[in-house]
Write a protein that holds these residues in place. Structure first.
Motif, PDB file in Angstrom:
ATOM      1  N   VAL A   1       0.823  -1.210   0.000  1.00  0.00           N
ATOM      2  CA  VAL A   1       0.000   0.000   0.000  1.00  0.00           C
ATOM      3  C   VAL A   1       0.863   1.269   0.000  1.00  0.00           C
ATOM      4  CG1 VAL A   1      -0.321   0.249   2.504  1.00  0.00           C
ATOM      5  CG2 VAL A   1      -2.108   1.014   0.957  1.00  0.00           C
ATOM      6  N   LEU A   2       2.110   1.145   0.452  1.00  0.00           N
ATOM      7  CA  LEU A   2       2.987   2.325   0.445  1.00  0.00           C
ATOM      8  C   LEU A   2       3.262   2.791  -0.983  1.00  0.00           C
ATOM      9  CD1 LEU A   2       5.533   1.479   3.300  1.00  0.00           C
ATOM     10  CD2 LEU A   2       3.317   2.631   3.432  1.00  0.00           C
ATOM     11  N   GLN A   3       3.371   1.824  -1.901  1.00  0.00           N
ATOM     12  CA  GLN A   3       3.586   2.167  -3.315  1.00  0.00           C
ATOM     13  C   GLN A   3       2.361   2.901  -3.871  1.00  0.00           C
ATOM     14  OE1 GLN A   3       4.714  -1.284  -5.587  1.00  0.00           O
ATOM     15  NE2 GLN A   3       4.925  -0.078  -7.455  1.00  0.00           N
ATOM     16  N   LEU A   4       1.184   2.442  -3.456  1.00  0.00           N
ATOM     17  CA  LEU A   4      -0.045   3.115  -3.890  1.00  0.00           C
ATOM     18  C   LEU A   4      -0.100   4.542  -3.338  1.00  0.00           C
ATOM     19  CD1 LEU A   4      -2.867   3.126  -5.206  1.00  0.00           C
ATOM     20  CD2 LEU A   4      -3.756   2.158  -3.072  1.00  0.00           C
ATOM     21  N   GLN A   5       0.303   4.701  -2.080  1.00  0.00           N
ATOM     22  CA  GLN A   5       0.337   6.051  -1.492  1.00  0.00           C
ATOM     23  C   GLN A   5       1.221   6.970  -2.333  1.00  0.00           C
ATOM     24  OE1 GLN A   5       1.732   5.869   2.540  1.00  0.00           O
ATOM     25  NE2 GLN A   5      -0.033   4.744   3.308  1.00  0.00           N
ATOM     26  N   ARG A   6       2.398   6.452  -2.729  1.00  0.00           N
ATOM     27  CA  ARG A   6       3.328   7.287  -3.507  1.00  0.00           C
ATOM     28  C   ARG A   6       2.746   7.631  -4.878  1.00  0.00           C
ATOM     29  NH1 ARG A   6       7.340   4.250  -0.757  1.00  0.00           N
ATOM     30  NH2 ARG A   6       7.385   2.650  -2.348  1.00  0.00           N
ATOM     31  N   GLU A   7       2.009   6.696  -5.460  1.00  0.00           N
ATOM     32  CA  GLU A   7       1.419   6.961  -6.775  1.00  0.00           C
ATOM     33  C   GLU A   7       0.336   8.041  -6.682  1.00  0.00           C
ATOM     34  OE1 GLU A   7       2.608   6.000  -9.636  1.00  0.00           O
ATOM     35  OE2 GLU A   7       1.005   6.985 -10.760  1.00  0.00           O
ATOM     36  N   ILE A   8      -0.484   7.971  -5.630  1.00  0.00           N
ATOM     37  CA  ILE A   8      -1.505   9.017  -5.435  1.00  0.00           C
ATOM     38  C   ILE A   8      -0.809  10.364  -5.263  1.00  0.00           C
ATOM     39  CG2 ILE A   8      -3.298   9.891  -3.866  1.00  0.00           C
ATOM     40  CD1 ILE A   8      -3.947   6.978  -3.149  1.00  0.00           C
ATOM     41  N   ARG A   9       0.270  10.324  -4.518  1.00  0.00           N
ATOM     42  CA  ARG A   9       1.008  11.548  -4.204  1.00  0.00           C
ATOM     43  C   ARG A   9       1.668  12.154  -5.439  1.00  0.00           C
ATOM     44  NH1 ARG A   9       1.211  15.243  -0.105  1.00  0.00           N
ATOM     45  NH2 ARG A   9       3.317  15.961   0.284  1.00  0.00           N
ATOM     46  N   THR A  10       2.162  11.304  -6.344  1.00  0.00           N
ATOM     47  CA  THR A  10       3.006  11.829  -7.426  1.00  0.00           C
ATOM     48  C   THR A  10       2.346  11.836  -8.792  1.00  0.00           C
ATOM     49  OG1 THR A  10       4.008   9.654  -7.773  1.00  0.00           O
ATOM     50  CG2 THR A  10       5.145  11.150  -6.255  1.00  0.00           C
ATOM     51  N   ILE A  11       1.194  11.224  -8.952  1.00  0.00           N
ATOM     52  CA  ILE A  11       0.529  11.305 -10.258  1.00  0.00           C
ATOM     53  C   ILE A  11       0.303  12.797 -10.548  1.00  0.00           C
ATOM     54  CG2 ILE A  11      -1.741  10.899  -9.178  1.00  0.00           C
ATOM     55  CD1 ILE A  11      -2.708   9.700 -11.785  1.00  0.00           C
ATOM     56  N   PRO A  12       0.737  13.274 -11.707  1.00  0.00           N
ATOM     57  CA  PRO A  12       0.706  14.733 -11.925  1.00  0.00           C
ATOM     58  C   PRO A  12      -0.678  15.255 -12.329  1.00  0.00           C
ATOM     59  CG  PRO A  12       1.736  13.637 -13.777  1.00  0.00           C
ATOM     60  CD  PRO A  12       1.383  12.556 -12.807  1.00  0.00           C
ATOM     61  N   LYS A  13      -1.676  14.780 -11.647  1.00  0.00           N
ATOM     62  CA  LYS A  13      -3.062  15.178 -11.895  1.00  0.00           C
ATOM     63  C   LYS A  13      -3.761  15.210 -10.544  1.00  0.00           C
ATOM     64  CE  LYS A  13      -2.797  12.761 -16.261  1.00  0.00           C
ATOM     65  NZ  LYS A  13      -3.308  11.842 -17.256  1.00  0.00           N
ATOM     66  N   PRO A  14      -4.707  16.139 -10.341  1.00  0.00           N
ATOM     67  CA  PRO A  14      -5.399  16.166  -9.056  1.00  0.00           C
ATOM     68  C   PRO A  14      -6.187  14.874  -8.790  1.00  0.00           C
ATOM     69  CG  PRO A  14      -5.724  18.228 -10.244  1.00  0.00           C
ATOM     70  CD  PRO A  14      -5.089  17.269 -11.209  1.00  0.00           C
ATOM     71  N   VAL A  15      -6.074  14.387  -7.551  1.00  0.00           N
ATOM     72  CA  VAL A  15      -6.837  13.204  -7.119  1.00  0.00           C
ATOM     73  C   VAL A  15      -7.807  13.663  -6.028  1.00  0.00           C
ATOM     74  CG1 VAL A  15      -6.716  10.861  -6.186  1.00  0.00           C
ATOM     75  CG2 VAL A  15      -4.828  11.745  -7.578  1.00  0.00           C
ATOM     76  N   ILE A  16      -9.083  13.347  -6.216  1.00  0.00           N
ATOM     77  CA  ILE A  16     -10.114  13.729  -5.248  1.00  0.00           C
ATOM     78  C   ILE A  16     -10.615  12.470  -4.541  1.00  0.00           C
ATOM     79  CG2 ILE A  16     -12.377  14.814  -4.910  1.00  0.00           C
ATOM     80  CD1 ILE A  16     -12.036  16.255  -7.570  1.00  0.00           C
ATOM     81  N   ALA A  17     -10.620  12.510  -3.201  1.00  0.00           N
ATOM     82  CA  ALA A  17     -11.237  11.414  -2.441  1.00  0.00           C
ATOM     83  C   ALA A  17     -12.712  11.757  -2.236  1.00  0.00           C
ATOM     84  CB  ALA A  17     -10.543  11.250  -1.100  1.00  0.00           C
ATOM     85  N   LYS A  18     -13.579  10.840  -2.624  1.00  0.00           N
ATOM     86  CA  LYS A  18     -15.029  11.010  -2.416  1.00  0.00           C
ATOM     87  C   LYS A  18     -15.402  10.042  -1.290  1.00  0.00           C
ATOM     88  CE  LYS A  18     -18.166   9.205  -5.257  1.00  0.00           C
ATOM     89  NZ  LYS A  18     -19.022   8.953  -6.421  1.00  0.00           N
ATOM     90  N   VAL A  19     -15.679  10.601  -0.109  1.00  0.00           N
ATOM     91  CA  VAL A  19     -15.792   9.765   1.092  1.00  0.00           C
ATOM     92  C   VAL A  19     -17.216   9.736   1.632  1.00  0.00           C
ATOM     93  CG1 VAL A  19     -15.016   9.461   3.483  1.00  0.00           C
ATOM     94  CG2 VAL A  19     -13.405  10.278   1.743  1.00  0.00           C
ATOM     95  N   ALA A  20     -17.793   8.545   1.631  1.00  0.00           N
ATOM     96  CA  ALA A  20     -19.051   8.320   2.353  1.00  0.00           C
ATOM     97  C   ALA A  20     -18.756   7.264   3.417  1.00  0.00           C
ATOM     98  CB  ALA A  20     -20.132   7.823   1.405  1.00  0.00           C
ATOM     99  N   GLY A  21     -19.246   7.450   4.609  1.00  0.00           N
ATOM    100  CA  GLY A  21     -19.053   6.456   5.665  1.00  0.00           C
ATOM    101  C   GLY A  21     -17.635   6.452   6.211  1.00  0.00           C
ATOM    102  N   TYR A  22     -17.185   5.253   6.636  1.00  0.00           N
ATOM    103  CA  TYR A  22     -15.900   5.146   7.344  1.00  0.00           C
ATOM    104  C   TYR A  22     -14.684   5.376   6.435  1.00  0.00           C
ATOM    105  CZ  TYR A  22     -18.362   3.004  11.290  1.00  0.00           C
ATOM    106  OH  TYR A  22     -19.188   2.772  12.349  1.00  0.00           O
ATOM    107  N   ALA A  23     -13.776   6.202   6.928  1.00  0.00           N
ATOM    108  CA  ALA A  23     -12.419   6.300   6.359  1.00  0.00           C
ATOM    109  C   ALA A  23     -11.508   6.061   7.560  1.00  0.00           C
ATOM    110  CB  ALA A  23     -12.173   7.658   5.734  1.00  0.00           C
ATOM    111  N   ILE A  24     -11.135   4.811   7.753  1.00  0.00           N
ATOM    112  CA  ILE A  24     -10.455   4.387   8.985  1.00  0.00           C
ATOM    113  C   ILE A  24      -9.124   3.717   8.637  1.00  0.00           C
ATOM    114  CG2 ILE A  24     -10.629   2.809  10.991  1.00  0.00           C
ATOM    115  CD1 ILE A  24     -12.720   4.916  11.329  1.00  0.00           C
TER     116      ILE A  24
END
Ligand code: 2NE
Length: 261
Positions: free
Chosen positions: A84-107
Motif C-alpha cells: 500500500v505504500l507504493q499506492l500512497q506514492r502513486e496518489i502523491r506523485t501522479i501529476p493530476k489532481p486526485v479527489i477522495a469522495k468519502v461516504a461512511g468510514y475512512a479508517i
C-alpha cells in the motif's frame, strides 16, 4: 476484481469494491488500484482522478485484517506484503489532481489514502479515524508526518494515540478534509469540483501539485518537481540545440540566457 475502474469525460474513477468488509483492502485490491492509477497517469484524456468506495457505509477501513499474517497481508498465493505504500506514492506523485469522495468510514489505512488525495469531499455520514495502535499496526510514513502537517502535531498525536472516531464536521474543522455535503449530493458535488478543475491548465495544476509536495517531501519532492521542469525544458529551442549538436557531432551554439521577467 476488487475495484471498479471507469473513465468518462476526462475523469477516471477508481472504486474499491469490497463492501462486505467495508472496503478494506487486500494485496490484490492495492495491485488493481495501482494499475488503474498508472493507467490514469499515462492517459492524456484524463485530467482528474476520483478515489472512492462502493456503497455508502465506507470509503475504506484500511488493511483487511482477515488476511493479515506475521509479515504483512497475504495475497492469493499466500505471499505477504505491504504494497500500500507504493499506492500512497502513486496518489502523491501522479501529476493530476486526485479527489477522495468519502461516504461512511475512512479508517486506518483508508483514512491515510483519503488524506494523500489532493482534495477530500465527504458526505455528512463520513467518519474518520485511526485504528492501527488498536489492532497492532501503524503508519509512520505519510500517515504520521503528513497528518501532522495537515492537522498539527497535537491533533495528530491525539488521532493516533487514542484511536477515536471523528465526524465529517470535526474533520472539516481540523482542515483534514475540504468539504462536507449531504450524502445524497456527494456524487454531484464531487463531479462539479472535478469539472471545474478540468477547465484549468493541466500543466499549471501538475506543477502546483509537485511544488506543494516538494514543500513536505524532501529530495523525493524536489525530484518530482524537477522532473516536470525537465519535461518542459525539453520543449525549448535551447534543449533542442543541445540534442541536435550531439546528433550532428558538432559543438552546441547556445544563445545567452535571457533574463526572466
Ligand atoms: C470500521 C468499524 C469501526 C465499523 O464498525 P461496524 O460495527 O459499523 O461494522 P463491522 O460489523 O465491524 O464491519 C462490517 C464487516 O466488515 C468487516 C467486519 O469484520 C465485518 O465483517 P463480519 O465480521 O460481519 O464478517 N471489516 C471492517 N473493517 C475491516 C477490516 N479492516 N479488515 C477486515 N474486515 C473488516 C469496524 O469495522 C472496524 O473497526 N474495522 C477495522 C478497522 C481497522 O482496524 N483497520 C485496519 C487498521 S491498520 C491499517 O489499515 C494499516 C496500517 O495501519 C498500516 C499499513 C497498512 C494498513
Amino acid at each position: 476484481m476488487d475495484i471498479k475502474y471507469e473513465k468518462k469525460e476526462g475523469i477516471a474513477t477508481i472504486t474499491i469494491n469490497r463492501p462486505h468488509v467495508l472496503n478494506a483492502f487486500r494485496p490484490q485490491t492495492v495491485k488493481q488500484m495501482l494499475e488503474a492509477m498508472i493507467d490514469a497517469r499515462w492517459d492524456d484524456d484524463i485530467g482528474v482522478v476520483i478515489l472512492t468506495g462502493e456503497g455508502t457505509r465506507a470509503f475504506c477501513t484500511g488493511g483487511d485484517q482477515k488476511v493479515r499474517g506475521t509479515k504483512g497481508y497475504k495475497d492469493e498465493n499466500g505471499k505477504q506484503s505491504l504494497n500500500v505504500l507504493q499506492l500512497q506514492r502513486e496518489i502523491r506523485t501522479i501529476p493530476k489532481p486526485v479527489i477522495a469522495k468519502v461516504a461512511g468510514y475512512a479508517i486506518g489505512g483508508g483514512q491515510i489514502l483519503q488524506m494523500l488525495c489532493d482534495l477530500t469531499i465527504a458526505a455528512d455520514n463520513a467518519i474518520f479515524g485511526q485504528a492501527g495502535p488498536r489492532v497492532g499496526s501503524f503508519d509512520g510514513g505519510y500517515g504520521a508526518s503528513y497528518m501532522a502537517r495537515i492537522v498539527g502535531q497535537k491533533r495528530a498525536r491525539e488521532i493516533w494515540f487514542l484511536c477515536r472516531q471523528y465526524s465529517a464536521q470535526e474533520a472539516l474543522q481540523m482542515g483534514w478534509i475540504n468539504a462536507v455535503v449531504p450524502l445524497e449530493e456527494l456524487d454531484q458535488h464531487t463531479k462539479a469540483w472535478a469539472k471545474q478543475i478540468l477547465e484549468h491548465s493541466p500543466t499549471a495544476l501538475s506543477m502546483l501539485k509537485a511544488a506543494l509536495n516538494a514543500d513536505c517531501d524532501g529530495q523525493a519532492g524536489l525530484q518530482e518537481l524537477a522532473g516536470l521542469a525537465t519535461h518542459l525544458f525539453y520543449g525549448t529551442e535551447e534543449a533542442q540545440e543541445g540534442l541536435n549538436a550531439f546528433l550532428e557531432k558538432r559543438n552546441p551554439k547556445f544563445r545567452r540566457r535571457k533574463a526572466l521577467d
